[in-house]
Design an enzyme around this catalytic site. Structure first.
Site, PDB file in Angstrom:
ATOM      1  N   GLU A   1      -4.821  -0.860  -9.527  1.00 15.67           N
ATOM      2  CA  GLU A   1      -4.224   0.273 -10.241  1.00 15.67           C
ATOM      3  C   GLU A   1      -3.043  -0.117 -11.124  1.00 15.67           C
ATOM      4  OE1 GLU A   1      -6.821   1.872  -7.228  1.00 15.67           O
ATOM      5  OE2 GLU A   1      -5.168   0.433  -7.059  1.00 15.67           O
TER       6      GLU A   1
ATOM      7  N   GLU B   1       0.818  -1.212   0.000  1.00 19.47           N
ATOM      8  CA  GLU B   1       0.000   0.000   0.000  1.00 19.47           C
ATOM      9  C   GLU B   1       0.852   1.262   0.000  1.00 19.47           C
ATOM     10  OE1 GLU B   1      -3.962   1.789   0.189  1.00 19.47           O
ATOM     11  OE2 GLU B   1      -3.045  -0.071  -0.511  1.00 19.47           O
TER      12      GLU B   1
END
Length: 525
Positions: free
Chosen positions: A339, A318
């Protein structure tokens, strides 16, 4: 492990009928349809396409078997979580006692089912939702998450149902999802009734804004990449000026208070005053944005930086401290985010470089090796240990699997003009919809065409100019950003920060990464 949806036998997937930040892919997809001469090979492409299809149905079928109609699947325990009221609610405050889910993962999967060509399951989903889904529940939900996942999923699926009505076997589609979307969207409106126009981050679906509700909001939560797309569509689809007024107020407020490019920015909705801001960019969507702006070389270098991190851990953490080459001390998890797959898809569309297809193979391989379990796909709690977490997020089906599928089979996009929303839901771009916007509210630099005789106006983004600066166009010269400083080397390689310039779009200083590339790295992504 279930092998099919519990609703009924599911036919094998057949030929596919098939910005975030929204990306206009019509022209790119047209080029993809024209040629497959990228050296990758048809059999290899088909094999990878089928691998992604298997991933999607492994996740979807387990959700339908063990979690439906609750929100999301817990794949390790083969159970469920009613997570819609928990999303973004780190302290788990105000959780409802009688909320039994909104079939969130099913709603999120509808557009993916169309992309995969499974109209039988798509139609079953429409039928169940139209008969069972209600939003008059005493549940406090995160406005951003509910918007991009639930409302966006319903609106996209409604438009796809209209467009593919001939593929549905149960009769003419009667706008059932549109009615659900309108019911849900109307419950969001009280959140926009604030002094600044910036919306509350939380809303109670039954009672509106709760007493003593927090006044903190963020760029993602108040419109930069979510409310614009849906409030505009709501205005077009629902025909109410109230949606346009809310959008316009939020738009002006964001323009006034948030001017930090890809940075995450929190502010008080009463004053717009910043509380803190940092670069979070949800891993690797930024190369896709650079592709959108036409800077393919910079996008490729950014993408390779992210790929280096992916190769190091097997997935993307993350947060990663790029300048120090170490993990963020606390945010080490990987929740199956899409993403990086999204940017890989965009860059392949822009370049047709088969290397991106090989990156896709690495992504698919890692997901199957590290996160696939008998009951679905599990998030990773800590990438340093690869310990799993009992959660399969709905965006794994709406985005991660969809973008990987489109990387190997983009026939859904051919001869069509789609944008993908923040949550990966396709929405068509139609010039006739521009007729509905109040002309006084349309910025003069928006790109739209009302008829063939009207010239196309270049937007600030397509012209690669800085949105924070007032520009002028000199005779005989193109528009340019007043803040743009190019990197020293055209290859974007660097030895020190001084070799890097200033971004033409964000007006942010670029820095040199440990791998020797200029980019918006700063400290954290």
């Amino acid at each position: 492990m279930p092998t099919r949806s519990p609703w009924s036998p599911r036919p094998a997937p057949g030929p596919v009928r098939l910005v975030a930040v929204a990306l206009l892919l019509g022209a790119l997809a047209g080029g993809a349809a024209a040629s497959r001469s990228d050296g990758y090979g048809h059999a290899r492409r088909q094999y990878m396409r089928n691998k992604v299809v298997e991933m999607f149905y492994h996740a979807y079928d387990n959700y339908m078997a063990y979690a439906f109609p609750h929100d999301e699947l817990k794949p390790l325990t083969k159970s469920f979580t009613d997570s819609l009221s928990e999303l973004g609610n780190l302290n788990l405050q105000h959780l409802p006692h009688d909320y039994n889910g909104s079939a969130l993962t099913l709603v999120e999967s509808l557009s993916s089912l169309v992309v995969l060509g499974n109209f039988t399951e798509f139609e079953r989903g429409i039928s169940w939702l139209s008969e069972n889904l209600i939003f008059d529940v005493d549940a406090r939900v995160n406005l951003f998450e509910c918007n991009i996942r639930l409302l966006g999923g319903l609106i996209s699926a409604h438009i796809l149902a209209k467009d593919y009505n001939s593929q549905l076997k149960g009769g003419v589609y009667q706008d059932q999802l549109l009615h659900l979307a309108e019911n849900l969207g109307s419950r969001f409106l009280p959140a926009f009734e604030t002094p600044t126009g910036l919306p509350y981050a939380w809303i109670n679906l039954k009672h509106g804004v709760m007493e003593n509700e927090t006044t903190e909001t963020s760029t993602s939560g108040c419109g930069v990449d979510s409310f614009y797309e849906y409030l505009i569509k709501a205005y077009i689809l629902f025909g109410s000026d109230e949606y346009w007024d809310m959008f316009h107020s939020a738009y002006l407020a964001v323009q006034k208070y948030f001017r930090h490019g890809p940075w995450y920015h929190e502010a008080d909705i009463r004053t717009g005053e910043a509380t803190h801001w940092q670069l979070t960019s949800l891993q690797a969507f930024w190369p896709g944005v650079q592709t959108l702006l036409g800077d393919v070389a910079a996008a490729n270098l950014s993408h390779r930086e992210f790929y280096n991190v992916w190769q190091r851990f097997g997935v993307l953490p993350e947060r990663y401290l790029l300048d120090y080459g170490i993990l963020h001390p606390t945010e080490k998890y990987y929740p199956l985010r899409p993403e990086f797959a999204e940017s890989t898809f965009y860059l392949y569309q822009a370049t047709k470089d088969p290397w991106y297809l090989e990156v896709g193979e690495a992504i698919v391989g890692s997901l199957n090796y590290y996160t696939k379990v008998e009951g679905g796909f599990a998030s990773i709690r800590d990438v340093s240990t690869m310990k799993l977490e009992d959660h399969q997020h709905s965006f794994f089906l709406s985005e991660t699997c969809k973008y990987l599928f489109l990387l190997y089979d983009d026939s859904f996009l051919r001869n069509k003009n789609y944008i993908f929303t923040t949550e990966g839901h396709p929405l068509p771009v139609r010039s006739t919809w521009h007729e509905k916007f109040p002309r006084s509210d349309i910025p003069t630099n928006w790109t739209f065409v009302k008829n063939d005789n009207q010239p196309i106006r270049a937007s600030a983004l397509s012209s690669k100019v800085c949105p924070e600066t007032i520009f002028r166009q000199n005779a005989g010269s193109p528009w340019e950003s007043a803040c743009h400083v190019p990197d020293v080397f055209p290859t974007h390689r660097c030895r020190a920060d001084d070799d890097c310039g200033i971004e033409s779009v964000t007006c942010k200083r670029r820095t040199c990464s440990m791998a020797g590339y200029c980019g918006l790295w700063l400290a954290v992504y």
